[in-house]
Every structure is written in structure tokens, then in C-alpha cells.
Design a protein around this motif. Structure first.
Motif, PDB file in Angstrom:
ATOM      1  N   LEU A 262       0.816  -1.216   0.000  1.00  0.00           N
ATOM      2  CA  LEU A 262       0.000   0.000   0.000  1.00  0.00           C
ATOM      3  C   LEU A 262       0.849   1.265   0.000  1.00  0.00           C
ATOM      4  CD1 LEU A 262      -2.768  -1.061   2.527  1.00  0.00           C
ATOM      5  CD2 LEU A 262      -3.123  -0.528   0.103  1.00  0.00           C
ATOM      6  N   ALA A 263       2.112   1.140   0.397  1.00  0.00           N
ATOM      7  CA  ALA A 263       3.002   2.302   0.399  1.00  0.00           C
ATOM      8  C   ALA A 263       3.216   2.855  -1.004  1.00  0.00           C
ATOM      9  CB  ALA A 263       4.343   1.937   1.022  1.00  0.00           C
ATOM     10  N   GLN A 264       2.927   2.029  -2.009  1.00  0.00           N
ATOM     11  CA  GLN A 264       3.085   2.475  -3.394  1.00  0.00           C
ATOM     12  C   GLN A 264       1.825   3.141  -3.928  1.00  0.00           C
ATOM     13  OE1 GLN A 264       6.182   2.200  -4.589  1.00  0.00           O
ATOM     14  NE2 GLN A 264       6.610   1.261  -2.580  1.00  0.00           N
ATOM     15  N   GLN A 265       0.776   3.192  -3.117  1.00  0.00           N
ATOM     16  CA  GLN A 265      -0.490   3.795  -3.527  1.00  0.00           C
ATOM     17  C   GLN A 265      -0.695   5.142  -2.837  1.00  0.00           C
ATOM     18  OE1 GLN A 265      -2.763   2.345  -5.830  1.00  0.00           O
ATOM     19  NE2 GLN A 265      -0.931   1.069  -6.133  1.00  0.00           N
ATOM     20  N   PRO A 266      -1.391   6.077  -3.490  1.00  0.00           N
ATOM     21  CA  PRO A 266      -1.735   7.317  -2.786  1.00  0.00           C
ATOM     22  C   PRO A 266      -2.506   6.983  -1.515  1.00  0.00           C
ATOM     23  CG  PRO A 266      -2.227   7.509  -5.136  1.00  0.00           C
ATOM     24  CD  PRO A 266      -1.890   6.072  -4.888  1.00  0.00           C
ATOM     25  N   ARG A 267      -2.162   7.632  -0.434  1.00  0.00           N
ATOM     26  CA  ARG A 267      -2.755   7.272   0.853  1.00  0.00           C
ATOM     27  C   ARG A 267      -4.276   7.409   0.842  1.00  0.00           C
ATOM     28  NH1 ARG A 267      -4.236   8.959   5.972  1.00  0.00           N
ATOM     29  NH2 ARG A 267      -3.432   7.650   7.679  1.00  0.00           N
ATOM     30  N   GLU A 268      -4.793   8.481   0.249  1.00  0.00           N
ATOM     31  CA  GLU A 268      -6.241   8.680   0.248  1.00  0.00           C
ATOM     32  C   GLU A 268      -6.960   7.598  -0.539  1.00  0.00           C
ATOM     33  OE1 GLU A 268      -8.131  10.835   2.064  1.00  0.00           O
ATOM     34  OE2 GLU A 268      -6.182  11.089   3.025  1.00  0.00           O
ATOM     35  N   ALA A 269      -6.320   7.099  -1.596  1.00  0.00           N
ATOM     36  CA  ALA A 269      -6.929   6.009  -2.374  1.00  0.00           C
ATOM     37  C   ALA A 269      -6.925   4.715  -1.568  1.00  0.00           C
ATOM     38  CB  ALA A 269      -6.186   5.819  -3.688  1.00  0.00           C
ATOM     39  N   ALA A 270      -5.809   4.443  -0.884  1.00  0.00           N
ATOM     40  CA  ALA A 270      -5.735   3.255  -0.043  1.00  0.00           C
ATOM     41  C   ALA A 270      -6.771   3.324   1.078  1.00  0.00           C
ATOM     42  CB  ALA A 270      -4.336   3.108   0.540  1.00  0.00           C
ATOM     43  N   LYS A 271      -6.889   4.493   1.688  1.00  0.00           N
ATOM     44  CA  LYS A 271      -7.860   4.687   2.767  1.00  0.00           C
ATOM     45  C   LYS A 271      -9.282   4.455   2.262  1.00  0.00           C
ATOM     46  CE  LYS A 271      -9.529   8.280   5.948  1.00  0.00           C
ATOM     47  NZ  LYS A 271      -9.294   9.671   6.442  1.00  0.00           N
ATOM     48  N   ALA A 272      -9.611   5.039   1.122  1.00  0.00           N
ATOM     49  CA  ALA A 272     -10.955   4.880   0.564  1.00  0.00           C
ATOM     50  C   ALA A 272     -11.243   3.425   0.240  1.00  0.00           C
ATOM     51  CB  ALA A 272     -11.111   5.746  -0.679  1.00  0.00           C
ATOM     52  N   PHE A 273     -10.293   2.747  -0.406  1.00  0.00           N
ATOM     53  CA  PHE A 273     -10.521   1.347  -0.788  1.00  0.00           C
ATOM     54  C   PHE A 273     -10.741   0.476   0.449  1.00  0.00           C
ATOM     55  CE2 PHE A 273      -9.210  -2.991  -1.493  1.00  0.00           C
ATOM     56  CZ  PHE A 273      -9.949  -3.329  -2.620  1.00  0.00           C
ATOM     57  N   LEU A 274      -9.898   0.633   1.458  1.00  0.00           N
ATOM     58  CA  LEU A 274      -9.989  -0.207   2.644  1.00  0.00           C
ATOM     59  C   LEU A 274     -11.281   0.034   3.418  1.00  0.00           C
ATOM     60  CD1 LEU A 274      -6.269   0.114   3.684  1.00  0.00           C
ATOM     61  CD2 LEU A 274      -7.413  -2.048   3.155  1.00  0.00           C
ATOM     62  N   ASN A 275     -11.645   1.287   3.618  1.00  0.00           N
ATOM     63  CA  ASN A 275     -12.865   1.574   4.373  1.00  0.00           C
ATOM     64  C   ASN A 275     -14.114   1.155   3.601  1.00  0.00           C
ATOM     65  OD1 ASN A 275     -11.743   2.597   6.766  1.00  0.00           O
ATOM     66  ND2 ASN A 275     -11.420   4.601   5.856  1.00  0.00           N
ATOM     67  N   GLN A 276     -14.126   1.385   2.293  1.00  0.00           N
ATOM     68  CA  GLN A 276     -15.273   0.953   1.494  1.00  0.00           C
ATOM     69  C   GLN A 276     -15.406  -0.569   1.508  1.00  0.00           C
ATOM     70  OE1 GLN A 276     -15.106   2.701  -2.459  1.00  0.00           O
ATOM     71  NE2 GLN A 276     -14.814   4.760  -1.617  1.00  0.00           N
ATOM     72  N   SER A 277     -14.283  -1.259   1.452  1.00  0.00           N
ATOM     73  CA  SER A 277     -14.302  -2.726   1.450  1.00  0.00           C
ATOM     74  C   SER A 277     -14.798  -3.269   2.791  1.00  0.00           C
ATOM     75  CB  SER A 277     -12.905  -3.276   1.148  1.00  0.00           C
ATOM     76  OG  SER A 277     -12.486  -2.906  -0.152  1.00  0.00           O
ATOM     77  N   LEU A 278     -14.347  -2.680   3.891  1.00  0.00           N
ATOM     78  CA  LEU A 278     -14.774  -3.150   5.206  1.00  0.00           C
ATOM     79  C   LEU A 278     -16.249  -2.867   5.442  1.00  0.00           C
ATOM     80  CD1 LEU A 278     -11.700  -2.185   7.405  1.00  0.00           C
ATOM     81  CD2 LEU A 278     -12.376  -4.466   6.630  1.00  0.00           C
ATOM     82  N   ASN A 279     -16.738  -1.746   4.953  1.00  0.00           N
ATOM     83  CA  ASN A 279     -18.146  -1.414   5.145  1.00  0.00           C
ATOM     84  C   ASN A 279     -19.067  -2.221   4.244  1.00  0.00           C
ATOM     85  OD1 ASN A 279     -18.548   0.672   7.235  1.00  0.00           O
ATOM     86  ND2 ASN A 279     -17.105   1.855   6.003  1.00  0.00           N
TER      87      ASN A 279
END
Length: 264
Positions: free
Chosen positions: A120-137
Motif C-alpha cells: 500500500l506504500a506504493q499507492q496514494p494514501r487517500e486512495a488506499a484509505k478509501a478502498f480499505l474503508n469501502q471494502s470493510l463497510n
């Protein structure tokens, strides 16, 4: 079963084995509200708290404020003008709250920045955050961005964010596998993913309740914002300690804390 009352903001009834805990939760909310009423809170309507559960005390439970211009409904920019007994406030929050809960329940340590762990360090942080939270929800790894996703995030290839997230957290491939059987049985047909999100939120809201309880015993006014508390700036350290202690007691891991509105 006792009908769910307005203090809990839920349309359902609770199972018999939770009756005692329902009574305790109602009484705890009454205590929080009485405590907050002893402070002068300006910049919003006087705070009155409730909690919203879904069918079971382990699902949901987030605090909500009732009334007109509540501290919940105020925009972040407007909260800087709020005062508690004349003191400016700061927001003390769990960093990556939902993901930290997920990792703790899964028996994984919480990285320094969970949104930038491993690939995930290779991804923009906001994109990683959005993907992870959307996936968990949603209870499954996202295959397309949610409708309300920020335009800047949408410009990131979702397949890249997905691949990086699954590399960093393989258990995200089937997150609903973490659900206890009795919780899974509460899910409406096809809504197991939604139940996962509410179950994780249940841990988060329990952490917040423990935090409010600890601060109340210290005579500190704290206004809950889902994964954060608004406190007078002079009580930032106390709020951080209370959040960490409550999280550790419930989930056995140490969360990261972030503070907004610290005095310059």
C-alpha cells in the motif's frame, strides 16, 4: 423483550440475554448526558447523546447528538469555534479506526500507518484509505469505487489499490469470515457485508463509550464523533490516554492517535 427506547436510537428489540446490558447502556447514556449538562458548550445546541444499534448490542452503537445544529452536524471548519466552558476544543481521534479494529479482531498488529503498510506504500494514501474503508463497510474487496468517492481518488486505478490492499492484508479477501456465526445469522439475505461493517463499528463504539466513561470520572467533558472525541485543548493528553486504554482493554492492541486543533 423490552422495547428499544429513544436513548438507544434503534427501531428493534434486543435479545433476552442482553436485557441487563441494555439497562446498563441506557443508564450510562443518562449519566453522560447529565455530566455534559454541567458544562457550558457553545457553538452548537446543548449536547444530548443517544446511541444507534441494529438488532443486537454488538451491531452499530455509534453515538449521535439530537437537536438542530448539533456538534455532529457542524462542519469541521465550524467546530474550531466551539467552546467548552470557554475553552477552545481539539479533536482527538483513533487513526484508521475501522481498519485498526479489523486488524485487531483478525489478530494482526496495527502498523504505524495501516493505510501505507506493505504494498500500500506504493499507492496514494487517500486512495488506499478509501478502498480499505469501502471494502470493510461492504464486507468484500471493492471492484468499483463507491458513488461518493472523491474525484481525486477515482483517478487512481482501483485494480492497483485492490491488489496492494490484498497483498498487505490477505484476510481482506473474505473479511466476513471473521463474523461469529450468531452475528452472521442476524444478517438479512445478501447483507452479510453490511453486518460486518456494523459489527466492526460495534467495537469502535464500545471503545468510545469506555473513553467517555474514563473522561467523565476525571471531570472532563467529551463530545463523541464516531471515532474521536472533542475535548477542551487542555485535556488533549487525557483524551488520548483514555482512547488508547479503552481500545487496548477491548481489543488487545495499541491504536495510533491523531489530534486536530492543537494549540499553536
Amino acid at each position: 423483550m423490552p422495547a428499544a427506547e429513544s436513548e438507544l436510537r434503534t427501531p428493534c428489540e434486543f435479545p433476552p440475554e442482553q436485557h441487563e446490558q441494555v439497562t446498563f447502556t441506557r443508564q450510562q447514556i443518562e449519566c453522560f448526558n447529565a455530566h455534559l449538562a454541567s458544562f457550558e458548550v457553545t457553538g452548537c445546541v446543548p449536547p444530548v447523546l443517544r446511541r444507534r444499534f441494529f438488532a443486537d448490542l454488538r451491531l452499530g452503537g455509534r453515538f449521535v447528538a439530537v437537536g438542530g445544529e448539533t456538534f455532529h452536524s457542524r462542519r469541521k471548519e465550524a467546530r474550531q469555534f466551539m467552546r467548552i466552558d470557554g475553552q477552545p476544543v481539539a479533536e482527538v481521534a483513533l487513526s484508521a479506526a475501522l481498519l485498526s479494529v479489523f486488524l485487531s479482531v483478525a489478530g494482526r498488529p496495527i502498523p504505524f500507518d495501516p493505510y501505507q503498510a506493505g504494498a500500500l506504500a506504493q499507492q496514494p494514501r487517500e486512495a488506499a484509505k478509501a478502498f480499505l474503508n469501502q471494502s470493510l463497510n461492504s464486507g468484500r474487496p471493492m471492484r468499483q469505487w463507491a458513488r461518493d468517492t472523491d474525484d481525486a481518488v477515482r483517478r487512481v486505478a482501483l485494480r492497483d489499490a485492490r491488489s496492494a490492499a490484498l497483498s498487505a492484508y490477505p484476510m481482506l479477501g473474505e473479511p466476513i469470515a471473521l463474523l461469529p456465526d450468531d452475528i452472521r445469522q442476524l444478517a438479512p439475505i445478501g447483507r452479510e457485508g453490511w453486518v460486518l461493517g456494523q459489527w466492526l463499528t460495534g467495537f469502535e463504539s464500545t471503545v468510545m463509550a469506555g473513553t467517555l466513561e474514563a473522561l467523565m470520572t476525571q471531570g472532563v467533558a467529551a463530545l463523541p464523533l464516531h471515532d474521536a472525541v472533542l475535548v477542551p485543548q487542555c485535556h488533549i493528553d487525557a483524551a488520548a490516554r483514555a482512547l488508547i486504554s479503552s481500545f487496548e482493554s477491548l481489543l488487545g492492541e495499541t491504536p495510533r492517535i491523531k489530534v486536530k486543533g492543537m494549540p499553536q
